[in-house]
Design an enzyme around this catalytic site. Structure first.
Site, PDB file in Angstrom:
ATOM      1  N   SER A 142       0.697  -1.036   0.198  1.00  0.00           N
ATOM      2  CA  SER A 142      -0.502  -0.076   0.043  1.00  0.00           C
ATOM      3  C   SER A 142       0.870   1.131  -0.064  1.00  0.00           C
ATOM      4  O   SER A 142       0.730   1.969  -0.008  1.00  0.00           O
ATOM      5  CB  SER A 142      -0.942   0.121   0.905  1.00  0.00           C
ATOM      6  OG  SER A 142      -0.582  -1.347   1.747  1.00  0.00           O
ATOM      7  N   HIS A 163      -2.865  -3.215  -5.714  1.00  0.00           N
ATOM      8  CA  HIS A 163      -3.276  -2.644  -4.855  1.00  0.00           C
ATOM      9  C   HIS A 163      -5.032  -2.680  -4.268  1.00  0.00           C
ATOM     10  O   HIS A 163      -5.784  -2.612  -4.956  1.00  0.00           O
ATOM     11  CB  HIS A 163      -3.583  -1.351  -4.411  1.00  0.00           C
ATOM     12  CG  HIS A 163      -3.434  -0.892  -3.143  1.00  0.00           C
ATOM     13  ND1 HIS A 163      -3.298   0.178  -2.597  1.00  0.00           N
ATOM     14  CD2 HIS A 163      -3.141  -1.668  -1.905  1.00  0.00           C
ATOM     15  CE1 HIS A 163      -4.146   0.481  -1.733  1.00  0.00           C
ATOM     16  NE2 HIS A 163      -3.847  -0.487  -0.821  1.00  0.00           N
ATOM     17  N   GLU A 175      -6.312  -0.988  -7.079  1.00  0.00           N
ATOM     18  CA  GLU A 175      -5.813  -0.340  -8.502  1.00  0.00           C
ATOM     19  C   GLU A 175      -4.323  -0.990  -8.781  1.00  0.00           C
ATOM     20  O   GLU A 175      -3.805  -1.796  -8.236  1.00  0.00           O
ATOM     21  CB  GLU A 175      -5.103   1.128  -6.653  1.00  0.00           C
ATOM     22  CG  GLU A 175      -5.500   2.110  -6.338  1.00  0.00           C
ATOM     23  CD  GLU A 175      -5.187   2.853  -5.580  1.00  0.00           C
ATOM     24  OE1 GLU A 175      -5.039   4.165  -6.096  1.00  0.00           O
ATOM     25  OE2 GLU A 175      -4.818   2.562  -4.746  1.00  0.00           O
ATOM     26  N   ASN A 213      -4.606   6.493  -1.689  1.00  0.00           N
ATOM     27  CA  ASN A 213      -4.375   7.151  -0.374  1.00  0.00           C
ATOM     28  C   ASN A 213      -3.617   8.499  -0.779  1.00  0.00           C
ATOM     29  O   ASN A 213      -3.033   9.132   0.209  1.00  0.00           O
ATOM     30  CB  ASN A 213      -3.273   6.141  -0.076  1.00  0.00           C
ATOM     31  CG  ASN A 213      -3.857   4.824   0.204  1.00  0.00           C
ATOM     32  OD1 ASN A 213      -4.811   4.658   1.654  1.00  0.00           O
ATOM     33  ND2 ASN A 213      -3.591   3.680   0.771  1.00  0.00           N
TER      34      ASN A 213
HETATM   35  N1  LIG Z   1      -4.517  -4.731   6.459  1.00  0.00           N
HETATM   36  C1  LIG Z   1      -4.664  -4.260   5.316  1.00  0.00           C
HETATM   37  O1  LIG Z   1      -6.198  -3.012   5.376  1.00  0.00           O
HETATM   38  C2  LIG Z   1      -3.792  -3.648   3.988  1.00  0.00           C
HETATM   39  C3  LIG Z   1      -4.347  -3.071   2.786  1.00  0.00           C
HETATM   40  C4  LIG Z   1      -4.236  -3.216   1.354  1.00  0.00           C
HETATM   41  C5  LIG Z   1      -2.804  -3.428   1.538  1.00  0.00           C
HETATM   42  N2  LIG Z   1      -2.186  -4.404   2.370  1.00  0.00           N
HETATM   43  C6  LIG Z   1      -1.194  -4.807   2.571  1.00  0.00           C
HETATM   44  O2  LIG Z   1      -0.887  -6.320   1.841  1.00  0.00           O
HETATM   45  C7  LIG Z   1       0.408  -6.658   2.114  1.00  0.00           C
HETATM   46  C8  LIG Z   1       0.218  -8.177   3.567  1.00  0.00           C
HETATM   47  O3  LIG Z   1      -0.582  -6.876   4.429  1.00  0.00           O
HETATM   48  P1  LIG Z   1      -1.579  -7.505   5.785  1.00  0.00           P
HETATM   49  O4  LIG Z   1      -2.715  -6.999   6.512  1.00  0.00           O
HETATM   50  O5  LIG Z   1      -2.593  -8.691   4.621  1.00  0.00           O
HETATM   51  O6  LIG Z   1      -0.326  -8.452   6.928  1.00  0.00           O
HETATM   52  P2  LIG Z   1      -0.607  -9.636   7.729  1.00  0.00           P
HETATM   53  O7  LIG Z   1       0.906  -9.931   8.933  1.00  0.00           O
HETATM   54  O8  LIG Z   1      -1.723 -10.325   8.212  1.00  0.00           O
HETATM   55  O9  LIG Z   1       0.259 -10.994   6.655  1.00  0.00           O
HETATM   56  C9  LIG Z   1       1.504 -11.218   6.116  1.00  0.00           C
HETATM   57  C10 LIG Z   1       1.362 -12.836   5.550  1.00  0.00           C
HETATM   58  O10 LIG Z   1       3.019 -12.859   5.375  1.00  0.00           O
HETATM   59  C11 LIG Z   1       3.484 -14.387   5.892  1.00  0.00           C
HETATM   60  N3  LIG Z   1       5.034 -14.334   4.720  1.00  0.00           N
HETATM   61  C12 LIG Z   1       6.404 -13.238   5.560  1.00  0.00           C
HETATM   62  N4  LIG Z   1       7.033 -13.268   4.900  1.00  0.00           N
HETATM   63  C13 LIG Z   1       7.195 -14.177   3.807  1.00  0.00           C
HETATM   64  C14 LIG Z   1       7.836 -14.944   3.231  1.00  0.00           C
HETATM   65  N5  LIG Z   1       8.332 -14.079   3.125  1.00  0.00           N
HETATM   66  N6  LIG Z   1       6.722 -15.972   2.293  1.00  0.00           N
HETATM   67  C15 LIG Z   1       5.655 -16.202   2.378  1.00  0.00           C
HETATM   68  N7  LIG Z   1       4.650 -15.132   3.831  1.00  0.00           N
HETATM   69  C16 LIG Z   1       5.381 -14.819   4.312  1.00  0.00           C
HETATM   70  C17 LIG Z   1       3.322 -13.910   7.279  1.00  0.00           C
HETATM   71  O11 LIG Z   1       3.911 -14.564   7.633  1.00  0.00           O
HETATM   72  C18 LIG Z   1       1.889 -12.986   7.419  1.00  0.00           C
HETATM   73  O12 LIG Z   1       0.805 -14.312   7.302  1.00  0.00           O
HETATM   74  C19 LIG Z   1       0.991  -5.509   2.568  1.00  0.00           C
HETATM   75  O13 LIG Z   1       2.004  -5.187   1.768  1.00  0.00           O
HETATM   76  C20 LIG Z   1       0.227  -4.910   3.217  1.00  0.00           C
HETATM   77  O14 LIG Z   1       0.289  -3.411   3.298  1.00  0.00           O
HETATM   78  C21 LIG Z   1      -2.555  -4.167   3.566  1.00  0.00           C
END
Ligand SMILES: NC(=O)c1ccc[n+]([C@@H]2O[C@H](COP(=O)([O-])OP(=O)(O)OC[C@H]3O[C@@H](n4cnc5c(N)ncnc54)[C@H](O)[C@@H]3O)[C@@H](O)[C@H]2O)c1
Length: 427
Positions: A142, A163, A175, A213
């Site tokens: 993001s 995104h 996006e 954003n």
């Molecule tokens: N949560 C939100 O509101 C939101 C919205 C849009 C985008 N995002 C983006 O999405 C992405 C994930 O966010 P999230 O909230 O789901 O995070 P999260 O912490 O819930 O999940 C991340 C997952 O990735 C895993 N992980 C870490 N390293 C890894 C690897 N090398 N290989 C495979 N898996 C691995 C972790 O074990 C974890 O389960 C981020 O880049 C975040 O910025 C999040």
């Protein structure tokens, strides 16, 4: 405005259709990271008919991703929207894994691991080494620049941003971010995959915050200024909800997560220091430092209790008011109209800048991005339609009235020209 939305939507569909001509078929997808986003992406892909590998490095991550998918699917069955047989089919279409074993057959990989540029670069380079030459890699970051992440890759032309918004199954927008080196085929294939997942894709160019954003943070900048003048956040929420937003800014902050907002604000401040630099301590700092992260830990601007149906219910918490006293720089009386203008002018002005900077191609796409991505009040048509409705010249004059609030309120030279020559964004 609603007729305008309908027409914009038609335009968007037409545009997405043009991409179909060069898009490659996605028969098998993969998602890296089975967290909040990865689990949602796997569910969405599988339930719309594209099988997906879901890889994580932690067993419990995978279990959480699968549990989330079965909960969502179970909910659809309970409401009679899906048969149990279809549910079973969708669940088997999610193939959890802790290795890259089957990645050679994958057409597109969505990376959704933790928001850390170094980790993402390592993971992307790693997966590039195991997929076929023409597989598309897409990052769900993001805040991290797509051009920066592309630097870790041997085939940056196959890389884009994809995104999604949280919760993935509810939020219609995706996006698709075109990096400097992204190929047309990579963009087109990602657009087509998003559509197949039942989402509305909007293609944007790379910049801090992308479109949605980048526009949302200036709106929060306005919120922050109001709090600095001692305005009650509950009143602000009420005024903005009456204006048409699904939730006011304090509540939205709590739902998204104060920590996410805090991090995003810093990224935006670095990207656009001329107008988004943080001046002194703000409400988000105060909440963050007090570990009031919002709904996720039960306390943010509001406190959260569980209602009879087990859903979080917000209640007023005197402690939050106590904390906010420290950031009031000057007590000011403001009208409800001021509240709207404090927040809407920066949002609209940043949308104008996104259009002028070519982050988004057309006014229609900019407005639809906001409608689908942040729940901009549909009957107001989007930020640019809103300026048209107020009147471009009137809007410029209104912004000038608030000039003392800083650069977020400064009309661009082009907007002044539009005002002077009677131009509009639509028609
Ligand atoms: N949560 C939100 O509101 C939101 C919205 C849009 C985008 N995002 C983006 O999405 C992405 C994930 O966010 P999230 O909230 O789901 O995070 P999260 O912490 O819930 O999940 C991340 C997952 O990735 C895993 N992980 C870490 N390293 C890894 C690897 N090398 N290989 C495979 N898996 C691995 C972790 O074990 C974890 O389960 C981020 O880049 C975040 O910025 C999040």
């Amino acid at each position: 405005s609603l007729i305008g939305l309908f027409l914009n939507d038609q335009d968007l569909k037409k545009k997405a259709k043009q991409y179909d001509e060069i898009a490659k078929d996605v028969k098998l997808a993969a998602v890296l990271g089975a967290g909040i986003m990865g689990g949602g992406i796997a569910y969405q892909s599988a339930s719309k008919g594209t099988p997906i590998l879901m890889k994580d490095i932690r067993e419990e991550g995978i279990q959480m991703g699968l549990a989330e998918a079965s909960k969502l699917l179970g909910g659809r069955v309970a409401k009679g929207r899906m048969t149990p047989a279809k549910m079973a089919e969708a669940l088997t279409a999610i193939r959890p894994t802790m290795s890259y074993g089957d990645f050679g057959a994958v057409d597109i990989v969505v990376e959704a691991v933790v928001e850390n540029p170094k980790v993402k670069q390592i993971v992307l380079a790693e997966v590039e080494g195991v997929v076929k030459e023409d597989a598309i890699l897409a990052s769900n970051t993001s805040t991290i620049s797509i051009n920066l992440l592309a630097k870790a890759l041997k085939r940056p032309e196959n890389f884009v941003g994809m995104h999604f918004f949280n919760p993935v199954h509810m939020m219609p927008l995706v996006e698709v971010i075109r990096g400097e080196k992204s190929s047309d085929v990579a963009v087109a294939t990602t657009v087509a995959y998003a559509k197949k997942m039942g989402k509305t894709p909007v293609v944007v160019n790379d910049c801090p915050g992308f479109l949605v954003n980048r526009v949302l943070f200036p709106y929060f900048g306005g919120f922050s200024k109001l709090l600095g003048f001692g305005v009650d956040f509950v009143r602000i929420d009420k005024v903005m909800e009456k204006f048409g937003w699904p939730m006011g800014p304090a509540y939205l902050s709590d739902v998204v997560g104060v920590d996410t907002g805090h991090h995003g604000r810093d990224v935006m401040a670095e990207g656009f220091p001329d107008r988004m630099a943080v001046e002194g301590r703000t409400a988000v700092d105060v909440m963050y430092e007090a570990n009031r992260l919002g709904q996720k830990n039960g306390k943010g601007f509001y406190a959260y209790e569980t209602d009879k149906r087990g859903k979080p219910k917000k209640v007023i918490d005197p402690q939050a008011y106590e904390l906010l006293k420290s950031i009031v720089t000057e007590q000011r009386e403001v009208t409800d109209e001021d509240i709207i203008n404090f927040m809407m002018i920066p949002l609209c002005m940043e949308t104008v800048r996104c259009l002028e900077d070519g982050i988004v191609d057309t006014a229609a796409e900019a407005d639809m991005g906001l409608i689908y991505g942040i729940g901009f009040p549909p009957f107001r048509g989007g930020a640019l339609r809103y300026i048209d409705t107020v009147g471009v010249a009137e809007f410029v004059a209104l912004a000038d009235k608030y000039a003392e609030l800083g650069a977020l309120y400064t009309p661009t030279a082009k907007l002044r020209e539009m005002a002077a020559s009677g131009q509009k964004f639509f028609g």
